[in-house]
Design an enzyme around this catalytic site. Sequence first.
Site, mmCIF file in Angstrom:
data_model
loop_
_atom_site.group_PDB
_atom_site.id
_atom_site.type_symbol
_atom_site.label_atom_id
_atom_site.label_comp_id
_atom_site.label_asym_id
_atom_site.label_seq_id
_atom_site.Cartn_x
_atom_site.Cartn_y
_atom_site.Cartn_z
ATOM 1 C CD GLU A 15 29.252 27.024 36.878
ATOM 2 O OE1 GLU A 15 29.643 26.597 37.979
ATOM 3 O OE2 GLU A 15 29.582 28.152 36.426
ATOM 4 C CB CYS A 64 35.166 37.072 30.912
ATOM 5 S SG CYS A 64 36.450 38.217 31.433
ATOM 6 C CB VAL A 65 38.546 33.161 33.794
ATOM 7 C CG1 VAL A 65 39.095 32.857 35.179
ATOM 8 C CG2 VAL A 65 37.478 32.148 33.402
ATOM 9 C CB ILE A 66 39.363 38.769 35.532
ATOM 10 C CG1 ILE A 66 38.524 39.193 34.309
ATOM 11 C CG2 ILE A 66 40.403 39.841 35.874
ATOM 12 C CD1 ILE A 66 37.670 40.424 34.531
ATOM 13 C CB THR A 86 43.609 32.517 45.006
ATOM 14 O OG1 THR A 86 42.455 32.456 44.158
ATOM 15 C CG2 THR A 86 43.316 33.401 46.218
ATOM 16 N NE ARG A 124 43.320 40.393 24.843
ATOM 17 C CZ ARG A 124 44.017 41.450 25.245
ATOM 18 N NH1 ARG A 124 43.432 42.421 25.927
ATOM 19 N NH2 ARG A 124 45.312 41.554 24.974
ATOM 20 C CG HIS A 171 39.163 30.404 41.678
ATOM 21 N ND1 HIS A 171 38.462 29.285 42.064
ATOM 22 C CD2 HIS A 171 38.320 31.139 40.911
ATOM 23 C CE1 HIS A 171 37.245 29.348 41.551
ATOM 24 N NE2 HIS A 171 37.132 30.456 40.855
#
Length: 161
Positions: A67, A89-91, A95, A136, A97
């Site tokens: 978003e 933050c995308v970890i 999958t 980070r 995704h």
Amino acid sequence: MATQNKNLSDFSHMEVASASPYRFGIVVSQWNAEVTGPLLEGAFDALTTHGAHEHAIKIIQVPGSYELTSGADMLLRDTSLDAVICLGCVIQGETKHFDYICSAVAHGITHVALKHNKPVIFGVLTTDNLQQALDRAGGRHGNKGVEAAITAIQMAALSAT
């Protein structure tokens, strides 16, 4: 790894423009708040340290990194803003995704910047695990929020010339 020997918060090698003439938006993801909270603090502190007035920084929160694009677009409806910083933050999970979200966010942020002809800064961590993200977000590799804020200042100054 690009940041293995680099501190994301070290800008001693360059002159940073004053942020005082500019207005900034920050859109931050609520997902992974233990990471995005420190990113927001780092960005806000870097902007004010370099002269931005607190009242010249507009902050909104969105549910997740996906978003961020919509949030940046909403912020840029305020044509007085000179740059928008996107923090998330995308970890990596089990999958694909992760791949889809990272790609969509990167492309979406670029699209919003081009649509509004304003700098929209990618301050999104895309890490393999939580520890890499924490490293980070104020940990041993500095703070990506600081880096994003300095980038916003530099790009706002460049856009003003």
